[in-house]
Design a protein around this motif. Sequence first.
Motif, PDB file in Angstrom:
ATOM      1  N   GLU A 310      60.827  21.851  62.688  1.00  0.00           N
ATOM      2  CA  GLU A 310      59.891  22.665  63.662  1.00  0.00           C
ATOM      3  C   GLU A 310      60.081  23.885  63.901  1.00  0.00           C
ATOM      4  OE1 GLU A 310      58.946  21.846  68.453  1.00  0.00           O
ATOM      5  OE2 GLU A 310      60.393  20.739  67.406  1.00  0.00           O
ATOM      6  N   PRO A 311      59.265  24.709  64.095  1.00  0.00           N
ATOM      7  CA  PRO A 311      59.509  26.226  64.488  1.00  0.00           C
ATOM      8  C   PRO A 311      59.790  26.428  65.759  1.00  0.00           C
ATOM      9  CG  PRO A 311      56.884  25.748  64.018  1.00  0.00           C
ATOM     10  CD  PRO A 311      57.873  24.712  63.723  1.00  0.00           C
ATOM     11  N   SER A 346      64.487  30.418  73.496  1.00  0.00           N
ATOM     12  CA  SER A 346      63.883  30.044  72.211  1.00  0.00           C
ATOM     13  C   SER A 346      64.375  28.781  71.661  1.00  0.00           C
ATOM     14  CB  SER A 346      64.223  31.394  71.128  1.00  0.00           C
ATOM     15  OG  SER A 346      63.237  30.831  69.945  1.00  0.00           O
ATOM     16  N   CYS A 347      63.459  27.882  71.225  1.00  0.00           N
ATOM     17  CA  CYS A 347      63.855  26.509  71.053  1.00  0.00           C
ATOM     18  C   CYS A 347      62.856  25.808  70.193  1.00  0.00           C
ATOM     19  CB  CYS A 347      64.595  25.650  72.058  1.00  0.00           C
ATOM     20  SG  CYS A 347      63.298  25.223  73.472  1.00  0.00           S
ATOM     21  N   LYS A 348      63.228  24.606  69.693  1.00  0.00           N
ATOM     22  CA  LYS A 348      61.965  23.690  69.129  1.00  0.00           C
ATOM     23  C   LYS A 348      61.588  22.729  70.387  1.00  0.00           C
ATOM     24  CE  LYS A 348      64.253  23.610  64.566  1.00  0.00           C
ATOM     25  NZ  LYS A 348      65.142  23.059  63.591  1.00  0.00           N
ATOM     26  N   ARG A 349      60.478  23.045  70.832  1.00  0.00           N
ATOM     27  CA  ARG A 349      60.027  22.145  71.857  1.00  0.00           C
ATOM     28  C   ARG A 349      60.213  20.692  71.759  1.00  0.00           C
ATOM     29  NH1 ARG A 349      55.534  20.048  74.435  1.00  0.00           N
ATOM     30  NH2 ARG A 349      55.174  20.504  76.427  1.00  0.00           N
ATOM     31  N   VAL A 350      59.529  20.181  70.798  1.00  0.00           N
ATOM     32  CA  VAL A 350      59.473  18.726  70.695  1.00  0.00           C
ATOM     33  C   VAL A 350      60.992  18.260  70.560  1.00  0.00           C
ATOM     34  CG1 VAL A 350      58.838  16.921  69.149  1.00  0.00           C
ATOM     35  CG2 VAL A 350      57.304  18.730  69.514  1.00  0.00           C
ATOM     36  N   GLY A 351      61.561  18.716  69.728  1.00  0.00           N
ATOM     37  CA  GLY A 351      63.136  18.399  69.968  1.00  0.00           C
ATOM     38  C   GLY A 351      64.014  18.447  71.176  1.00  0.00           C
ATOM     39  N   ILE A 352      63.838  19.331  71.842  1.00  0.00           N
ATOM     40  CA  ILE A 352      64.395  19.340  73.187  1.00  0.00           C
ATOM     41  C   ILE A 352      63.877  18.549  74.224  1.00  0.00           C
ATOM     42  CG2 ILE A 352      64.642  21.039  75.182  1.00  0.00           C
ATOM     43  CD1 ILE A 352      66.659  21.546  73.094  1.00  0.00           C
ATOM     44  N   LYS A 353      62.368  18.278  73.942  1.00  0.00           N
ATOM     45  CA  LYS A 353      61.937  17.224  74.820  1.00  0.00           C
ATOM     46  C   LYS A 353      62.388  15.852  74.655  1.00  0.00           C
ATOM     47  CE  LYS A 353      57.241  15.664  76.277  1.00  0.00           C
ATOM     48  NZ  LYS A 353      56.037  15.714  76.167  1.00  0.00           N
TER      49      LYS A 353
END
Length: 454
Positions: A310-311, A346-353
């Motif tokens: 994921e970007p 700055s992060c991978k939104r889906v991963g952090i969620k």
Amino acid sequence: MRFQTAAIIVASFILSHAAGLFFYALDRRDALAVTEAVDRAERAADISRLLHELPADWHDSIVLFSDTRNFRVWLSDQPAVAVPDPTRTERDITAYLRTQVPRIAEGDLRVRLIGEEGFQVAPPPFDPSGRAGSPAYARNLPDQGSALAISMRHDGDEWINFIGFLSPQQASLPGLFLANFISSAIGIALVAFWLVRRVTQPLARLSEAAERLGRNLFSMPLPVTGPSEVVLAATAFNKMQRRLIRLIRGRTEFLAAISHDLRTPITQIRLRSEMMPASPEREKNLRALDDIDVIIGTFLNYARTLDEAEPKSRIDLGALVGSICDDLADSGACISCDCASGIIISCKRVGIKRAVTNLIENALKYGQEAHVSTHRSRHVAVISVEDRGPGIPESQLERVFLPFSRGDKSRSSESEGIGLGLSIAQAIAEDHGGEVRLINLSGGGLRAELVLPL
């Protein structure tokens, strides 16, 4: 390493340059003193020749007008200079004077260099009378400095004496030398830092690439440039990255294949069970099939977490965590949220969620309630999830991050799950260059912190 290497080079050049300047200054000082002494000796030789070539009634006038404050000349019955043990320089000047005044016999010439604390020759008081505009001087010798004293036999028992004062010696490092030293040090420093930077820049890129690899396995390969040793290290680094990618993708494909192969017979068993007459055994079989399906899905989620491509995007961390809490609260969970806005990462939104959801679900599962907050601490953002459960023994805090580890029985005996929630959260945190920390609270319960770099 760049600054240490450059500092060593600069210090070495500066020390060698300073030593060279010091010895050059000493040699220059001695050379100037000898040159000036020879000049005074030549002047004395000229006056001596002049006295011998001109009539005797002119001698007093020649001595009078040759006598100056810095070059004293006078006649006496005895030599003013005594040389018990001449130095090498004094012998050299004596030999030079004999070439200029060859008529002087062996014992008719005496030369002495007078130092600042050495032998002092006392000439008669300097008398500038008869010279228009000449100031009167009360002293015969300067307070400091050196001089060349010469006594020559003039005629019979008459001696002509000379004292030629030499210029005061300058310091070992006068202004010109100091300016040369400073400019050389600056030039050497600039060149050293530039050269060392060219040599160490590939190592810096290697370090940055290793840091990027820790956050993103699929980052760009390292450029293979620089010295041969760095080229070998960069090549090995890129090969290691490719092997890791193949390993993780192979594991993901392996789990996906197992999942596909297992789900086909599971689907067949589910269909057959649903066609069976209703009975307690039929319901148990269907629940067991649901559990197996959940376990297989969890396996795939864990594998995809390590292979996530994921970007990254810039998000407001407080807003993201607040939306997760709202969704869980809407489903009936006992959860409170204190999420500060304005923490941009700055992060991978889906991963952090996914990671935050796992931590909150763990808190709800083992503590029945959760308090979630976000804050900034130095150069990191921290998401804190607290529960009021039994906590985890200190000896188990590291082991619970291992896959399929469910911790102490007192915490997990009545809960569902297969022990991958914390492993997934930790893998996501490490993929962002952060970590998950577990802290037992003093009043009971557990705090889970997801730490992410800003």
